[in-house]
Design a protein around this motif. Structure first.
Motif, PDB file in Angstrom:
ATOM      1  N   UNK A 194       3.704  63.711  38.230  1.00 23.70           N
ATOM      2  CA  UNK A 194       3.575  63.409  36.803  1.00 23.70           C
ATOM      3  C   UNK A 194       4.064  62.005  36.471  1.00 23.70           C
ATOM      4  N   UNK A 195       3.379  61.359  35.531  1.00 27.54           N
ATOM      5  CA  UNK A 195       3.762  60.041  35.024  1.00 27.54           C
ATOM      6  C   UNK A 195       3.755  60.118  33.503  1.00 27.54           C
ATOM      7  N   UNK A 196       4.791  59.582  32.878  1.00 26.80           N
ATOM      8  CA  UNK A 196       4.856  59.493  31.423  1.00 26.80           C
ATOM      9  C   UNK A 196       4.794  58.033  31.015  1.00 26.80           C
ATOM     10  N   UNK A 197       4.005  57.740  29.983  1.00 26.60           N
ATOM     11  CA  UNK A 197       3.917  56.389  29.447  1.00 26.60           C
ATOM     12  C   UNK A 197       4.467  56.372  28.025  1.00 26.60           C
ATOM     13  N   UNK A 198       5.397  55.476  27.780  1.00 19.73           N
ATOM     14  CA  UNK A 198       5.978  55.294  26.455  1.00 19.73           C
ATOM     15  C   UNK A 198       5.538  53.937  25.922  1.00 19.73           C
ATOM     16  N   UNK A 199       5.147  53.893  24.636  1.00 22.63           N
ATOM     17  CA  UNK A 199       4.705  52.655  24.004  1.00 22.63           C
ATOM     18  C   UNK A 199       5.600  52.378  22.800  1.00 22.63           C
ATOM     19  N   UNK A 200       6.223  51.218  22.774  1.00 26.08           N
ATOM     20  CA  UNK A 200       7.089  50.886  21.644  1.00 26.08           C
ATOM     21  C   UNK A 200       6.234  50.463  20.456  1.00 26.08           C
ATOM     22  N   UNK A 201       6.507  51.043  19.297  1.00 25.59           N
ATOM     23  CA  UNK A 201       5.773  50.729  18.076  1.00 25.59           C
ATOM     24  C   UNK A 201       6.479  49.644  17.270  1.00 25.59           C
ATOM     25  N   UNK A 202       7.746  49.421  17.571  1.00 24.94           N
ATOM     26  CA  UNK A 202       8.551  48.365  16.952  1.00 24.94           C
ATOM     27  C   UNK A 202       9.482  47.841  18.043  1.00 24.94           C
ATOM     28  N   UNK A 203      10.283  46.848  17.735  1.00 28.39           N
ATOM     29  CA  UNK A 203      11.369  46.504  18.642  1.00 28.39           C
ATOM     30  C   UNK A 203      12.247  47.741  18.771  1.00 28.39           C
ATOM     31  N   UNK A 204      12.529  48.138  19.986  1.00 30.48           N
ATOM     32  CA  UNK A 204      13.171  49.433  20.213  1.00 30.48           C
ATOM     33  C   UNK A 204      14.310  49.301  21.208  1.00 30.48           C
ATOM     34  N   UNK A 205      15.386  50.042  20.950  1.00 27.25           N
ATOM     35  CA  UNK A 205      16.495  50.158  21.897  1.00 27.25           C
ATOM     36  C   UNK A 205      16.570  51.617  22.318  1.00 27.25           C
ATOM     37  N   UNK A 206      16.506  51.844  23.626  1.00 27.26           N
ATOM     38  CA  UNK A 206      16.477  53.218  24.125  1.00 27.26           C
ATOM     39  C   UNK A 206      17.511  53.414  25.227  1.00 27.26           C
TER      40      UNK A 206
END
Length: 195
Positions: A175-187
């Protein structure tokens, strides 16, 4: 994959002697933190006093990361460390630990054979972050400290906002998950290995 989503508005902040703490996730789900019978616990805390003695947690391994502010940790008889944003310290809950400085922090506690790691990241708007399952973790989490991002899960597109935690449980090693930032993001990325 199976997922658990913890929304900020569903979480409760409670007082501890140095400020407030918010439990984001605990496993098994019916565990009671105070009984110290969990495999892992994820939380955030505010440290509002200039000097604080950490709660003794026998048998618990701790990872603490500064999200905002800074702190100096003194582990009596072991070492002293200074943490600024996204710096992490790993230590035993058996140690006597004092903190100096006001901050907001992120905590991962593990017990028994369960281990884990935490990593802080900045993402500019429009950046994609790919997570591929590997043998060194069985559970993956992403906590949104600031900003907003989206990901695809079996039920469709999922938008994560400030204060949300997404936990993903591995069922297929490909499995692979892709995350896309919609704003400047701190995670904060959390990886947990349960044996």
């Amino acid at each position: 994959m199976s997922i658990s989503l913890y929304r900020r508005n569903q979480l409760l902040a409670v007082a501890w002697p140095g400020g407030t703490t918010t439990e984001l996730s605990i496993y098994p789900v019916n565990s009671v933190y105070q009984q110290l019978k969990f495999d892992f616990r994820i939380s955030t805390s505010t440290v509002e006093l200039e000097a604080t003695l950490f709660t003794s947690l026998p048998g618990v391994e701790r990872k603490i990361m500064v999200l905002e502010g800074a702190m100096r940790l003194e582990h009596t008889g072991h070492r002293t460390g200074y943490l600024k944003k996204f710096d992490t310290d790993a230590f035993s809950g058996d140690w006597q630990t004092r903190s100096y400085g006001r901050c907001t922090d992120f905590n991962l506690m593990t017990r028994g054979e369960t281990t884990g790691s935490v990593t802080g990241m900045y993402l500019e708007e429009g950046v994609q972050q790919e997570i591929e399952w590997r043998e060194d973790f069985t559970i993956f989490g992403v906590y949104i400290f600031k900003g907003k991002m989206k990901t695809e899960v079996p039920s469709g597109e999922l938008v994560l906002e400030e204060g949300d935690l997404l936990m993903v449980y591995q069922e297929d090693s490909s499995e692979i998950l892709n995350f896309h930032s919609l704003t400047k993001t701190e995670i904060v990325l959390v990886k947990i290995l349960m044996k």
